[in-house]
Design a protein around this motif. Sequence first.
Motif, short mmCIF file in Angstrom:
data_model
loop_
_atom_site.label_atom_id
_atom_site.label_comp_id
_atom_site.label_asym_id
_atom_site.label_seq_id
_atom_site.Cartn_x
_atom_site.Cartn_y
_atom_site.Cartn_z
N THR A 224 0.86 -1.20 0.00
CA THR A 224 0.00 0.00 0.00
C THR A 224 0.89 1.24 0.00
O THR A 224 1.92 1.28 0.67
N VAL A 225 0.47 2.26 -0.75
CA VAL A 225 1.23 3.50 -0.87
C VAL A 225 0.28 4.68 -0.67
O VAL A 225 -0.74 4.77 -1.36
N GLU A 226 0.61 5.56 0.25
CA GLU A 226 -0.24 6.72 0.52
C GLU A 226 0.61 7.86 1.06
O GLU A 226 1.63 7.66 1.71
N GLU A 227 0.16 9.07 0.76
CA GLU A 227 0.83 10.27 1.27
C GLU A 227 0.07 10.73 2.52
O GLU A 227 -0.56 11.76 2.56
N ALA A 228 0.15 9.88 3.55
CA ALA A 228 -0.58 10.12 4.78
C ALA A 228 0.13 9.40 5.91
O ALA A 228 1.01 8.56 5.69
N ASP B 109 -2.45 -15.18 8.02
CA ASP B 109 -1.97 -16.49 8.45
C ASP B 109 -1.56 -17.36 7.26
O ASP B 109 -1.00 -18.43 7.43
N ALA B 110 -1.87 -16.88 6.05
CA ALA B 110 -1.60 -17.68 4.86
C ALA B 110 -0.25 -17.36 4.22
O ALA B 110 0.03 -17.83 3.12
N GLY B 111 0.55 -16.55 4.90
CA GLY B 111 1.88 -16.24 4.39
C GLY B 111 1.92 -15.10 3.40
O GLY B 111 2.96 -14.86 2.78
N LEU B 112 0.82 -14.38 3.22
CA LEU B 112 0.80 -13.24 2.30
C LEU B 112 1.72 -12.15 2.82
O LEU B 112 1.72 -11.83 4.01
N LYS B 113 2.51 -11.57 1.92
CA LYS B 113 3.42 -10.50 2.29
C LYS B 113 2.74 -9.14 2.02
O LYS B 113 2.47 -8.81 0.87
N ILE B 114 2.44 -8.42 3.09
CA ILE B 114 1.84 -7.09 2.97
C ILE B 114 2.81 -6.06 3.53
O ILE B 114 3.35 -6.23 4.63
N ARG B 115 3.06 -5.03 2.76
CA ARG B 115 3.92 -3.95 3.22
C ARG B 115 3.15 -2.63 3.07
O ARG B 115 2.45 -2.42 2.08
N THR B 116 3.30 -1.75 4.06
CA THR B 116 2.62 -0.46 4.01
C THR B 116 3.66 0.66 3.88
O THR B 116 4.65 0.68 4.60
N MET B 117 3.41 1.57 2.96
CA MET B 117 4.30 2.72 2.75
C MET B 117 3.48 3.99 3.00
O MET B 117 2.40 4.18 2.44
N ARG B 118 4.00 4.84 3.85
CA ARG B 118 3.27 6.01 4.32
C ARG B 118 4.26 7.09 4.74
O ARG B 118 5.48 6.87 4.65
#
Length: 643
Positions: free
Chosen positions: A563-567, A587-596
Motif C-alpha cells: 500500500t502507498v499513501e501520502e498520509a 496467516d496464509a503467508g501473504l506479504k503485505i507492506r505499508t508505505m506512508r
Amino acid sequence: MTDTPVTPLLDKVKIPADLRKLEPSQLRQFADELRSETISAVSVTGGHLGAGLGVVELTTAIHYVFNTPEDRLVWDVGHQCYPHKILTGRRDRIRTLRTGGGLSGFTKRTESEYDPFGAAHSSTSISAALGFAIANKLNDKPGKAIAVIGDGSMSAGMAYEAMNNAQAAGNRLVVILNDNDMSIAPPVGGLSAYLARLVSSRPFLSLREVAKRISRKLPEPLHIAARKTDEFARGMAMGGTLFEELGFYYVGPIDGHNLDHLIPVLENVRDAAEGPCLIHVVTKKGHGYAPAEAAPDKYHGVVKFDVVTGKQDKGPGGGPPAYQNVFGETLAKLAETDDRIVAITAAMPSGTGVDKFAQAHPTRSFDVGIAEQHAVTFAAGLAAQGMRPFCAIYSTFLQRAYDQVVHDVCIQNLPVRFAIDRAGLVGADGSTHAGSFDVTYLATLPNMVVMAAADEAELAHMTYTAALHDSGPIAFRYPRGNGTGVALPEVPKRLEIGKGRVVREGKSVAILSLGTRLAEALKAADTLDAKGLSTTVADLRFVKPLDEELIRRLMATHEVVVTVEEASIGGLGAHVLTLASDLGLTDAGLKIRTMRLPDKFQEHDNPQKQYDEAGLNAPQIVDTVLKALRHNSAGVEEAGVRA
C-alpha cells in the motif's frame, strides 16, 4: 533599490541589544534599511512578503523598547516575522528562507532564543503570551510577554478565550493588534496618536487609579456613574469598548508606520502599572514597496521576483491547472444546475479555489474568516436544512475543527462535503502546513466516506460524486500545486462509493495506491516488470469504505501487496492490514507492506526531496517490493532446512 541594498545602520545591528544603542533619530533610517533588506532577501527566496513589510516599523519599535529576549515576543501565525529574523541574529542566513536546511518561514523555537513560541496557525499568540506572563508572575520574574496578532486572526474564538482569561497576568501581558485590513475604530491621525500617548502615560494612569479609589468610596450609584463616564469618554475618543469589557486597557488606534507615535506609547505601556493592555496599531500590507502596496493579495506570498519591477518569476506558464482551481471551477459548474450547492471557506478563498465559485455564485459563497470550528458547524446547519454544503479547508487547518466534525457532522450523519486542500507534503511551508493526518483522523469516524484524488480528472469526478452524496458526510483530499496533465472530463462522472479501479494488471506484485502517489506507483511497476515481476497497480480511490472485493482478489492472486499513501500511520495501510487480519489472510503467508509518511514532522524542503526522505517515490516502492520478496525466499529456505 537593488538586490544588495546599502545598509550602514543595519550592518551595525546583529541583535536587538545593538539596536537599543541607536539614537531615536536614527530609527527611521534603520527601518528603511530593514525594509530594503527584507525585500532583497525575499526576492531571492520567495515567501511571505506583504505582511512582513507592514510590520517593519512595529518590529523595530518593539525590539527597541522591550528587553527581548527576556521580554517574550510572540508573533501570531509568524508569516510576518522575516524582519524580526533579520534583527535577531539571523541576517546571515536570511537568504536560506524556506529552503532545505535553511531558516523556517515561520517562528521556530529550535531556531532562535528570540522565537519563544513556534507558530504557523493563527490566533494562538495571546494564549501563549499569557502562559509566559503567568509563568513569570509565579516565578517573580520581571519579564513581560508581547503578543502581536493581526485583525484577521482576531476572527478566531481562541483569541477571545485567551483575552477573557488575561486579567491574572496583570501588566506583564501586552497585546498589539496589528490592524492591516479592516478598520474597527476611528481613522488614524495626529489627534488619535496624541490621545494614545496621553492615556497610556504614567500620569494619566496614576490619576485614573486615584479616581477609581475615590469613586469606590462613593455611594454605589455615583461609583457606577463615574466608571461609566470614564469608559464613555475613552470610548468616544478611541473605541475599544469590547477589549475593555474583556479586561484590557485599550490604547489606539495609532499609526503603525510612524515611529514617533509608536515609541512613546510602547514605552508608556512598558512602564505602566495597569493590568493587561491592548495597543491597536494600524498598518498597511506591503508598506514601503510600491508593487506590494498596489496588490497586497498578490504579494502576500511570492515566488522569486525582480526588486525593481516587482515582476514575479512564475516560470513559462501554461501546463496543468492547479488542483484548487479544478475543484473551484468544477463546483461552480455543478452549481449552475443545483441551487442547493453552497461553498464555505475559512479565510482561504483563493487557496482553496472557492474564489472561482464565488465569482459565479456570490450569494452562495461564504468566507467565515479564521474560524474553522464555526465553518464546520455552519456547514452542518446548512446540510440539516437541505442544502449541499462544501466546506473547503486545508488539511492542516481542518484539524482545528475535529470536535465539530465528530459531534456536529458525523454523529448526526449530516451530508457535509469536505474538500480537503493541501493534503500531503507542501514543500517550503514545512511541517506546520503539511496535510499529513486527515486520512487517519477522518477514516476512523463512523458514517464518513473518505476519497483521495490521484489526478485532476479524478478530483473532478470526486467533486461531482460528493455533490450527489446525500446519505452522510463525505471528504475528498487533493494536494497543493498543479495536476499531472491528464485531460479533464467534459462531464464528470459519479463514482461508485467504495469502489477502486485497476489501472494496470499483473500477476506477482500488487501496488495499492491512494491519492497522487499513483504516478510513482506506475513508474515502480515499469521497473518491476523490467525485472520480470508482473505488477498490478490499483487506484483504490476510497480508504473508507474500502473496496474489499478488489483487495481480497488482489491478495488472493499476488505474492506481495504494497500500500502507498501520502498520509500518516493509521491510514490506508492500517485499514488494509485490519481487513487482511479479519479475513485470516495474514496467516496464509501473504506479504503485505505499508508505505506512508514517516512518524516525524518533516522539515521544509524541495518537494522531491521530501518525498525521497519519506520513502514514497518509485525507487523506494521498488525496494520495498524486492525486500519483501527476498524475505519471503529466505523464509521458504529456512523452512526447508528445518524440515
